[in-house]
Design an enzyme around this catalytic site. Structure first.
Site, PDB file in Angstrom:
ATOM      1  N   LYS A  11       7.585  49.075  16.796  1.00 54.82           N
ATOM      2  CA  LYS A  11       8.741  49.854  17.252  1.00 54.82           C
ATOM      3  C   LYS A  11       9.028  49.505  18.709  1.00 54.82           C
ATOM      4  CE  LYS A  11       6.335  52.712  20.076  1.00 54.82           C
ATOM      5  NZ  LYS A  11       6.529  52.789  21.559  1.00 54.82           N
ATOM      6  N   ASP A 136       2.933  59.549  17.633  1.00 58.06           N
ATOM      7  CA  ASP A 136       3.990  58.644  17.186  1.00 58.06           C
ATOM      8  C   ASP A 136       3.849  58.266  15.716  1.00 58.06           C
ATOM      9  OD1 ASP A 136       1.729  57.119  17.516  1.00 58.06           O
ATOM     10  OD2 ASP A 136       2.715  55.491  18.593  1.00 58.06           O
TER      11      ASP A 136
END
Length: 288
Positions: A11, A136
């Site tokens: 990401k 996350d």
């Protein structure tokens, strides 16, 4: 014996803002996160007993790994013991780079466990299991484009990033997340990226508007030698036509966001001459 496989996409943080410290000791985050095609590969097989993890490309830490903890949390949620499992990681995403590579691996393992053992488990339940392992993790399980708030675990899906490409470069040093948070001072001096404006640009499908709002508050607490390297990478990306360039996560990897038909070869060539860990990637949509 059947093998199950999943990609573990990295990401980038298109925008990363930190509003302050929370009463629980975590930090209040506000980020726009985007999954990209730079990825590891994770495979799962059943074993006679125990949890066996092997990796190609990295040395594994001593003791119980995040992958094992995630498997234990998954089967605890099902109310059953952990079966014998063999997990293999094939690493491509740089570690300690702000790209979520380790979290992406755990998220891919959780998706594999759901596929094999609990295909009817709601996505929200799987994200809750992941949230026990890392803040996350819910985003890495879900993927796509999302606003992340709270500790980074409160997600709001956003429209997909308009078609574009990334060049991602990690300089030859690490920036561990904990020490980077410790450098922050919430005295009113931190400049904040405009997350709301980026969200609005995404809702309009405006790639250039999205790029104009890119930013990362961690860049404000870099030490001078770190800053020189980060700024050189950003300047190189912008000079070669990137619409925006910013550090991802707590760094030190930097991404450049390019228009879909922009030429990226020059940026890749110049960056690779100095930093081996330089990659081209594309945006990736929802994973689950």
């Amino acid at each position: 014996m059947k093998r199950y496989a999943q990609a573990a996409p990295a990401k980038v943080n298109l925008a990363l803002d930190i509003l302050g410290r929370r009463p629980d000791g975590y930090h209040e985050m506000r980020m726009v996160m985007q999954t990209v095609s730079l990825c590891d590969a994770v495979t799962l097989e059943e074993a006679r007993e125990g949890f066996v993890l092997s990796a190609r490309g990295i040395a594994l830490p001593q003791g119980k790994t995040l992958e094992q903890r995630a498997a234990e949390a998954f089967f605890a949620a099902l109310g059953r013991p952990v079966p014998g499992l063999r997990v293999t990681l094939e690493k491509n995403t740089p570690a300690y780079a702000g790209l979520g590579g380790g979290s992406a691996d755990v998220a891919a393992l959780l998706r594999l466990l759901r596929e094999r053992y609990a295909p009817d488990m709601p996505r929200e339940s799987l994200e809750a299991v992941g949230g026990q392992i890392g803040s996350d993790m819910p985003f890495c399980i879900r993927g796509g484009t999302a606003l992340a708030e709270g500790r980074g675990d409160v997600l709001t899906d956003l429209p997909p990033l308009p078609e574009g490409r990334f060049v991602i470069c990690k300089p030859d040093f690490d920036l561990p997340t904990g020490p980077m948070f410790a450098r922050l001072r919430f005295d009113g001096s931190l400049p904040h990226p405009d997350v709301d404006r980026m969200r609005s640009a995404l809702e309009r499908g405006n790639l250039e508007g999205t790029a104009r709002c890119a930013g990362n508050v961690f860049e404000t607490v870099l030490e001078p030698p770190e800053r020189r390297e980060i700024e050189w990478i950003k300047e190189t990306l912008l000079r070669h036509g990137a619409l925006a360039a910013a550090m991802s996560g707590s760094g030190p990897a930097v991404f450049g966001l390019f228009a879909p038909r922009a030429e990226t070869a020059g940026a890749l060539e110049e960056l690779k001459r100095r930093f081996a860990q330089t990659f081209e990637a594309a945006p990736v949509g929802r994973l689950l």
